[in-house]
Design an enzyme around this catalytic site. Structure first.
Site, PDB file in Angstrom:
ATOM      1  N   ARG A 240     -23.073 -88.414  23.642  1.00 33.59           N
ATOM      2  CA  ARG A 240     -23.332 -89.189  24.860  1.00 33.59           C
ATOM      3  C   ARG A 240     -22.128 -89.016  25.780  1.00 33.59           C
ATOM      4  O   ARG A 240     -20.988 -88.894  25.307  1.00 33.59           O
ATOM      5  CB  ARG A 240     -23.551 -90.658  24.517  1.00 33.59           C
ATOM      6  CG  ARG A 240     -24.764 -90.896  23.620  1.00 33.59           C
ATOM      7  CD  ARG A 240     -24.893 -92.357  23.229  1.00 33.59           C
ATOM      8  NE  ARG A 240     -26.042 -92.550  22.349  1.00 33.59           N
ATOM      9  CZ  ARG A 240     -25.984 -92.459  21.009  1.00 33.59           C
ATOM     10  NH1 ARG A 240     -24.824 -92.184  20.419  1.00 33.59           N
ATOM     11  NH2 ARG A 240     -27.070 -92.640  20.269  1.00 33.59           N
ATOM     12  N   LYS A 267     -22.612 -96.084  20.147  1.00 36.06           N
ATOM     13  CA  LYS A 267     -23.699 -96.981  20.524  1.00 36.06           C
ATOM     14  C   LYS A 267     -24.196 -97.775  19.325  1.00 36.06           C
ATOM     15  O   LYS A 267     -24.501 -98.962  19.441  1.00 36.06           O
ATOM     16  CB  LYS A 267     -24.846 -96.171  21.135  1.00 36.06           C
ATOM     17  CG  LYS A 267     -26.029 -97.018  21.566  1.00 36.06           C
ATOM     18  CD  LYS A 267     -27.110 -96.163  22.201  1.00 36.06           C
ATOM     19  CE  LYS A 267     -28.293 -97.022  22.626  1.00 36.06           C
ATOM     20  NZ  LYS A 267     -29.363 -96.209  23.237  1.00 36.06           N
ATOM     21  N   HIS A 330     -26.040 -86.296  29.856  1.00 35.59           N
ATOM     22  CA  HIS A 330     -26.739 -86.850  28.688  1.00 35.59           C
ATOM     23  C   HIS A 330     -27.843 -85.902  28.209  1.00 35.59           C
ATOM     24  O   HIS A 330     -28.226 -85.904  27.034  1.00 35.59           O
ATOM     25  CB  HIS A 330     -27.331 -88.215  29.051  1.00 35.59           C
ATOM     26  CG  HIS A 330     -27.633 -89.079  27.870  1.00 35.59           C
ATOM     27  ND1 HIS A 330     -28.630 -88.790  26.974  1.00 35.59           N
ATOM     28  CD2 HIS A 330     -27.059 -90.228  27.439  1.00 35.59           C
ATOM     29  CE1 HIS A 330     -28.679 -89.732  26.047  1.00 35.59           C
ATOM     30  NE2 HIS A 330     -27.730 -90.600  26.295  1.00 35.59           N
ATOM     31  N   ARG A 333     -28.104 -83.542  24.939  1.00 32.58           N
ATOM     32  CA  ARG A 333     -28.576 -84.016  23.637  1.00 32.58           C
ATOM     33  C   ARG A 333     -30.016 -83.553  23.397  1.00 32.58           C
ATOM     34  O   ARG A 333     -30.363 -83.092  22.302  1.00 32.58           O
ATOM     35  CB  ARG A 333     -28.464 -85.542  23.568  1.00 32.58           C
ATOM     36  CG  ARG A 333     -27.015 -86.005  23.572  1.00 32.58           C
ATOM     37  CD  ARG A 333     -26.877 -87.503  23.779  1.00 32.58           C
ATOM     38  NE  ARG A 333     -27.492 -88.286  22.728  1.00 32.58           N
ATOM     39  CZ  ARG A 333     -26.993 -88.472  21.516  1.00 32.58           C
ATOM     40  NH1 ARG A 333     -25.847 -87.870  21.170  1.00 32.58           N
ATOM     41  NH2 ARG A 333     -27.593 -89.241  20.629  1.00 32.58           N
ATOM     42  N   HIS A 357     -28.067 -90.724  15.544  1.00 33.41           N
ATOM     43  CA  HIS A 357     -29.203 -91.625  15.441  1.00 33.41           C
ATOM     44  C   HIS A 357     -29.266 -92.155  14.018  1.00 33.41           C
ATOM     45  O   HIS A 357     -28.751 -91.531  13.089  1.00 33.41           O
ATOM     46  CB  HIS A 357     -30.511 -90.894  15.777  1.00 33.41           C
ATOM     47  CG  HIS A 357     -30.612 -90.527  17.212  1.00 33.41           C
ATOM     48  ND1 HIS A 357     -31.504 -89.584  17.680  1.00 33.41           N
ATOM     49  CD2 HIS A 357     -29.923 -90.958  18.307  1.00 33.41           C
ATOM     50  CE1 HIS A 357     -31.367 -89.466  18.991  1.00 33.41           C
ATOM     51  NE2 HIS A 357     -30.417 -90.288  19.389  1.00 33.41           N
ATOM     52  N   TYR A 367     -27.676 -93.010   6.235  1.00 27.61           N
ATOM     53  CA  TYR A 367     -26.674 -92.016   5.889  1.00 27.61           C
ATOM     54  C   TYR A 367     -25.329 -92.431   6.482  1.00 27.61           C
ATOM     55  O   TYR A 367     -25.264 -92.956   7.602  1.00 27.61           O
ATOM     56  CB  TYR A 367     -27.053 -90.645   6.458  1.00 27.61           C
ATOM     57  CG  TYR A 367     -28.223 -89.986   5.766  1.00 27.61           C
ATOM     58  CD1 TYR A 367     -28.353 -90.012   4.386  1.00 27.61           C
ATOM     59  CD2 TYR A 367     -29.193 -89.312   6.498  1.00 27.61           C
ATOM     60  CE1 TYR A 367     -29.418 -89.391   3.751  1.00 27.61           C
ATOM     61  CE2 TYR A 367     -30.269 -88.684   5.877  1.00 27.61           C
ATOM     62  CZ  TYR A 367     -30.379 -88.729   4.497  1.00 27.61           C
ATOM     63  OH  TYR A 367     -31.422 -88.118   3.877  1.00 27.61           O
TER      64      TYR A 367
END
Length: 398
Positions: A240, A267, A330, A333, A357, A367
């Protein structure tokens, strides 16, 4: 004899508390400080009790007498007025603890978000939700109440914000259910009732034929070295924009070829590990003599004590002729996600994990930052190699 307002006003405090009787067990307790408290003396099962009826002059004589009569009526029905008052106060406290605003603020404190997003959600609630439904018990709210909130936001043209606010309201209601303060989530009934939000996906180039000239333009950017290096790194690490521009030298292990971004800057509020390709290491090696003695890899042009501005990369893309609807910082991504999957054939869960994510294993556990590190390291190097080839050759020959 009964009290009068004139007698109460003329009464002077003494060295000790004084009781000014009005009859029927009602009296005014006059403290040495001058404070005046209404009290009613009564008996339950032969035991004498006192009931506080308020403070004079906020509670004048006539109202104190009315409260005494109300208490007498309760006593006549076999209800202890003092216990009734405690129960009523407890009910009010419980009602206050179950209002939508109280529950929402409690829910907000439990969100593990970055500060900027927490502030945004809090502002939405303060400005668009609480003034209309904040004081009402969550259990009593209906779908129509939330729809009215959403319609006000839609009315000012903020369609996407209306959807985000309703999403937050739905999460608050689910929290209310989980904590036993509501039975159902009426926000779920609004599905299809709100105006469709515009497609505000971050513009991205996902066609290799279009990506090649963009990469060439970024590598030949004629602006400052700091911005040029950030442009070169952006597609290779596909973070990001805020995570890239706030990069600090202390976060890098150049010998170990890793970059660990702390949870406070992510985030999802979890540390994130970025394996560094040889190409990224080369960019860092180029800029280190310029910025390596400071805190930030990409410092602001105005102050080395601040990171590069939010719009630096995007502004550079605009100067190169790429419009808002074509590409954004952005958007890299989405570029990586698409090509790594469709062209280079990497597993979607590895890609998603590198995108920071939330990805869960077969047992439902998230994870951690070192999961699948060998696969991710291989993927990041192949991705950088692919971008190099794409930049050096016509896209169709790849």
């Amino acid at each position: 004899m009964p009290l009068s307002d004139l007698a109460i006003r003329r009464a002077k405090p003494g060295d000790k508390p004084l009781k000014l009787s009005d009859g029927g067990g009602l009296y005014l307790l006059l403290q040495p400080t001058g404070a005046r408290y209404w009290r009613w003396k009564y008996r339950v099962a032969g035991k004498e009790k006192l009931l506080a009826l308020g403070i004079y002059p906020d509670v004048p004589l006539a109202l104190a007498r009315q409260r005494r009569e109300d208490a007498r009526q309760l006593l006549a029905r076999g209800v202890d007025p003092g216990e009734h008052k405690k129960a009523a106060a407890a009910a009010r406290a419980e009602l206050g603890a179950n209002t939508f605003e109280v529950i929402a603020r409690e829910w907000l404190t439990k969100r593990d978000w970055v500060d900027s997003y927490r502030i945004k959600v809090a502002a939405w609630l303060d400005n668009d939700v609480f003034p209309w439904i904040g004081s009402r018990p969550a259990a009593e709210l209906e779908a129509t109440d939330f729809l009215a909130v959403a319609r006000r936001v839609e009315g000012r043209g903020a369609i996407e914000s209306a959807h985000r606010i309703m999403q937050n309201c739905g999460q608050v209601m689910r929290y209310a259910i989980a904590t036993g303060r509501a039975k159902r989530n009426p926000v779920a009934d609004l599905r299809g009732a709100l105006a469709s939000p515009p497609d505000n996906s971050f513009a991205a180039v996902t066609d290799p034929d279009e990506l090649a000239p963009l990469l060439r333009a970024m590598h030949s950017y004629s602006g400052t070295m700091v911005v040029r290096c950030a442009l070169q790194m952006a597609p290779m690490v596909f973070l990001r924009p805020g995570e890239l521009r706030q990069a600090e030298w202390a976060e890098f292990d150049l010998d170990g070829k890793t970059w660990t971004i702390p949870a406070s800057r992510m985030k999802m509020r979890r540390p994130h590990l970025v394996p560094l390709s040889e190409q990224v290491l080369a960019v860092l090696g180029e800029i280190k003599p310029l910025t390596g003695r400071g805190r930030y890899v990409f410092p602001s042009a105005r102050s080395r004590d601040r990171p590069m501005s939010e719009n630096a990369v995007t502004a550079a893309l605009r100067r190169m002729g790429y419009e808002t609807g074509t590409v954004t910082g952005h958007g890299f991504r989405a570029t990586a996600r698409t090509i790594l999957d469709e062209v280079l054939g990497f597993r979607p869960d590895i890609i998603e994990h590198q995108l920071a994510h939330e990805v869960r294993d077969p047992n439902g556990r998230s994870y951690n930052r070192t999961s699948h590190l060998p696969e991710r390291r291989k993927m990041m190097q192949e991705w950088a190699d692919y971008l190099d080839k794409l930049r050096a050759q016509p896209a169709k020959s790849i």
